[in-house]
Design a protein around this motif. Structure first.
Motif, PDB file in Angstrom:
ATOM      1  N   GLU A  11       9.617  18.985  10.153  1.00  0.00           N
ATOM      2  CA  GLU A  11      10.558  19.310   9.186  1.00  0.00           C
ATOM      3  C   GLU A  11      11.938  19.481   9.865  1.00  0.00           C
ATOM      4  O   GLU A  11      12.983  18.993   9.380  1.00  0.00           O
ATOM      5  CB  GLU A  11      10.226  20.600   8.713  1.00  0.00           C
ATOM      6  CG  GLU A  11       9.350  20.682   7.530  1.00  0.00           C
ATOM      7  CD  GLU A  11       9.677  19.872   6.409  1.00  0.00           C
ATOM      8  OE1 GLU A  11      10.561  20.331   5.882  1.00  0.00           O
ATOM      9  OE2 GLU A  11       8.890  19.041   5.782  1.00  0.00           O
ATOM     10  N   ASP A  12      11.843  20.087  11.004  1.00  0.00           N
ATOM     11  CA  ASP A  12      13.145  20.088  12.066  1.00  0.00           C
ATOM     12  C   ASP A  12      12.807  20.156  13.479  1.00  0.00           C
ATOM     13  O   ASP A  12      12.110  21.284  13.789  1.00  0.00           O
ATOM     14  CB  ASP A  12      13.731  21.463  11.616  1.00  0.00           C
ATOM     15  CG  ASP A  12      15.204  21.688  12.243  1.00  0.00           C
ATOM     16  OD1 ASP A  12      15.242  21.668  13.600  1.00  0.00           O
ATOM     17  OD2 ASP A  12      16.241  22.129  11.546  1.00  0.00           O
ATOM     18  N   ASN A  13      13.121  19.167  13.932  1.00  0.00           N
ATOM     19  CA  ASN A  13      12.493  18.738  15.368  1.00  0.00           C
ATOM     20  C   ASN A  13      13.208  19.562  16.495  1.00  0.00           C
ATOM     21  O   ASN A  13      13.509  18.724  17.666  1.00  0.00           O
ATOM     22  CB  ASN A  13      12.250  17.240  15.549  1.00  0.00           C
ATOM     23  CG  ASN A  13      13.651  16.658  15.659  1.00  0.00           C
ATOM     24  OD1 ASN A  13      14.562  17.043  15.472  1.00  0.00           O
ATOM     25  ND2 ASN A  13      13.329  15.282  15.817  1.00  0.00           N
ATOM     26  N   GLN A  14      14.191  20.624  16.311  1.00  0.00           N
ATOM     27  CA  GLN A  14      14.930  21.053  17.321  1.00  0.00           C
ATOM     28  C   GLN A  14      14.291  22.154  18.086  1.00  0.00           C
ATOM     29  O   GLN A  14      15.225  22.996  18.755  1.00  0.00           O
ATOM     30  CB  GLN A  14      16.276  21.281  16.558  1.00  0.00           C
ATOM     31  CG  GLN A  14      16.957  20.052  16.142  1.00  0.00           C
ATOM     32  CD  GLN A  14      18.328  20.324  15.661  1.00  0.00           C
ATOM     33  OE1 GLN A  14      19.253  20.893  16.313  1.00  0.00           O
ATOM     34  NE2 GLN A  14      18.462  20.366  14.479  1.00  0.00           N
ATOM     35  N   ALA A  15      13.031  22.454  17.945  1.00  0.00           N
ATOM     36  CA  ALA A  15      12.631  23.664  18.638  1.00  0.00           C
ATOM     37  C   ALA A  15      12.611  23.398  20.100  1.00  0.00           C
ATOM     38  O   ALA A  15      12.636  22.290  20.611  1.00  0.00           O
ATOM     39  CB  ALA A  15      11.259  23.839  18.250  1.00  0.00           C
ATOM     40  N   ILE A  16      12.912  24.412  20.955  1.00  0.00           N
ATOM     41  CA  ILE A  16      12.887  24.701  22.404  1.00  0.00           C
ATOM     42  C   ILE A  16      11.553  24.563  23.141  1.00  0.00           C
ATOM     43  O   ILE A  16      11.225  23.832  23.763  1.00  0.00           O
ATOM     44  CB  ILE A  16      13.934  25.626  22.604  1.00  0.00           C
ATOM     45  CG1 ILE A  16      15.089  25.357  22.432  1.00  0.00           C
ATOM     46  CG2 ILE A  16      13.732  25.749  24.579  1.00  0.00           C
ATOM     47  CD1 ILE A  16      15.927  26.846  22.569  1.00  0.00           C
ATOM     48  N   GLY A  17      10.947  25.371  22.732  1.00  0.00           N
ATOM     49  CA  GLY A  17       9.532  25.793  23.196  1.00  0.00           C
ATOM     50  C   GLY A  17       8.733  26.873  22.716  1.00  0.00           C
ATOM     51  O   GLY A  17       9.345  27.491  21.729  1.00  0.00           O
ATOM     52  N   VAL A  18       7.747  27.273  23.111  1.00  0.00           N
ATOM     53  CA  VAL A  18       6.788  28.268  22.545  1.00  0.00           C
ATOM     54  C   VAL A  18       6.694  29.431  23.750  1.00  0.00           C
ATOM     55  O   VAL A  18       6.656  29.003  24.995  1.00  0.00           O
ATOM     56  CB  VAL A  18       5.424  27.872  22.350  1.00  0.00           C
ATOM     57  CG1 VAL A  18       4.286  28.867  21.989  1.00  0.00           C
ATOM     58  CG2 VAL A  18       5.502  26.771  21.139  1.00  0.00           C
ATOM     59  N   ILE A  19       6.624  30.669  23.661  1.00  0.00           N
ATOM     60  CA  ILE A  19       6.428  31.670  24.355  1.00  0.00           C
ATOM     61  C   ILE A  19       5.526  32.768  23.849  1.00  0.00           C
ATOM     62  O   ILE A  19       5.500  32.978  22.562  1.00  0.00           O
ATOM     63  CB  ILE A  19       7.880  32.453  24.626  1.00  0.00           C
ATOM     64  CG1 ILE A  19       7.733  33.618  25.859  1.00  0.00           C
ATOM     65  CG2 ILE A  19       8.461  33.157  23.425  1.00  0.00           C
ATOM     66  CD1 ILE A  19       9.165  33.837  26.306  1.00  0.00           C
ATOM     67  N   GLN A  20       4.791  33.350  24.765  1.00  0.00           N
ATOM     68  CA  GLN A  20       3.853  34.567  24.351  1.00  0.00           C
ATOM     69  C   GLN A  20       4.189  35.405  25.439  1.00  0.00           C
ATOM     70  O   GLN A  20       3.357  35.347  26.427  1.00  0.00           O
ATOM     71  CB  GLN A  20       2.266  34.041  24.047  1.00  0.00           C
ATOM     72  CG  GLN A  20       1.631  35.142  23.587  1.00  0.00           C
ATOM     73  CD  GLN A  20      -0.028  34.715  23.422  1.00  0.00           C
ATOM     74  OE1 GLN A  20      -0.587  34.240  24.404  1.00  0.00           O
ATOM     75  NE2 GLN A  20      -0.474  34.911  22.442  1.00  0.00           N
TER      76      GLN A  20
END
Length: 292
Positions: free
Chosen positions: A151-160
């Motif tokens: 839908e919107d491909n501008q994510a940077i990354g995932v963090i936990q």
């Protein structure tokens, strides 16, 4: 014969984990998995399109779905029988102190790490369940992340934060390529280990001695692992931790202080944490791994 059958024998021959009523109750009370998806700018979502995309991706396991999105935030609630997946968009920067703590122990480029500091929005994804296995919960969350990217491909990354791990968004392709074996319980792929269970934090004592300690096993109801070794033993230590995780998680085997195991020609023993208990002790304890 699969990898872990070669290492440990058949599942029928492994000692099984026994869950007490108290332990079961504790896990039910705080069961669930979660992660954060970071964005450089405020993402643009069409609520109906996102609903349709998620429903198509996850299929009939989703009994109901409701999404809303505007310039101030987004929310989504998925019902999967008695379980729920919740998404909450928070349109402000992710805390720098958390990023400082987590990114310093992550093993990807400094250039990629700097992009995490450019976040101006993040989406909190959480899966609430008392019946679905943690690795399946994570798989479904990552499938939803895939939908968000479509839908919107501008994510940077995932963090936990709780697992002291993060990874750039392009890591999704590596996870997707390993889904089949992981979900079949045939292996614990190295790339998925890093993404889902957390990295291996290094505590440097001197130029020749390092404590390697996991930080994400608790998300799967397991103890953390710790190993005291040399700087050049990082890869081999991760392989040992990886195999031991799969042995306990997929084979439902129990390991505790005083136990031993033979791993691909290595004779291992397990003991309780004696040093740096405040740093090393996980939610379900920590096993110190050593050679015998």
């Amino acid at each position: 014969m699969g990898l872990f059958s070669k290492l440990f024998g058949t599942k029928e021959n492994t000692p099984k984990r026994q869950v007490s009523e108290k332990e079961s109750g504790e896990k039910e009370k705080d069961s669930g998995t979660s992660c954060m998806l970071l964005y450089e700018s405020i993402p643009q979502f069409d609520a109906k399109s996102l609903e349709s995309r998620i429903q198509k991706r996850l299929g009939d396991i989703v009994s109901a779905i409701s999404c809303s999105a505007d310039q101030e935030g987004m929310t989504a609630l998925l019902s999967l029988g008695e379980d729920q997946i919740i998404l909450a968009g928070l349109y402000f920067s992710y805390p720098k102190d958390v990023l400082d703590t987590v990114l310093q122990v992550c093993h990807f480029s400094q250039e990629a790490k700097q992009t995490f500091y450019q976040s101006h929005a993040h989406i909190f994804l959480t899966y609430r369940s008392t019946t679905v296995s943690p690795h399946l919960q994570y798989d479904r969350l990552y499938q939803i992340i895939g939908c968000l990217q479509e839908e919107d491909n501008q994510a940077i990354g995932v963090i936990q934060e709780s697992a002291m791990t993060a990874h750039p968004i392009d890591f999704l392709s590596a996870i997707e390529s390993e889904r089949k074996d992981l979900l079949a319980g045939k292996s614990m792929p190295f790339m998925s280990w890093i993404a889902w269970t957390g990295g291996c934090v290094k505590y440097i004592l001197d130029q020749n001695t390092i404590w390697f300690v996991t930080k994400g096993n608790h998300n799967f109801g397991l103890p953390e692992f710790a190993f005291k070794g040399r700087p050049d033993q990082g890869n081999s230590t991760m392989q040992i931790f990886n195999a031991l995780f799969a042995y306990m998680y997929f084979y439902k085997a129990v390991l505790a202080p005083g136990h031993t195991a033979d791993l691909a020609g290595l004779s291992l023993k397990f003991s309780a944490v004696e040093e740096y208990k405040d740093l090393f002790t996980g939610k379900y304890g920590t096993l110190v791994v050593s050679f015998r």
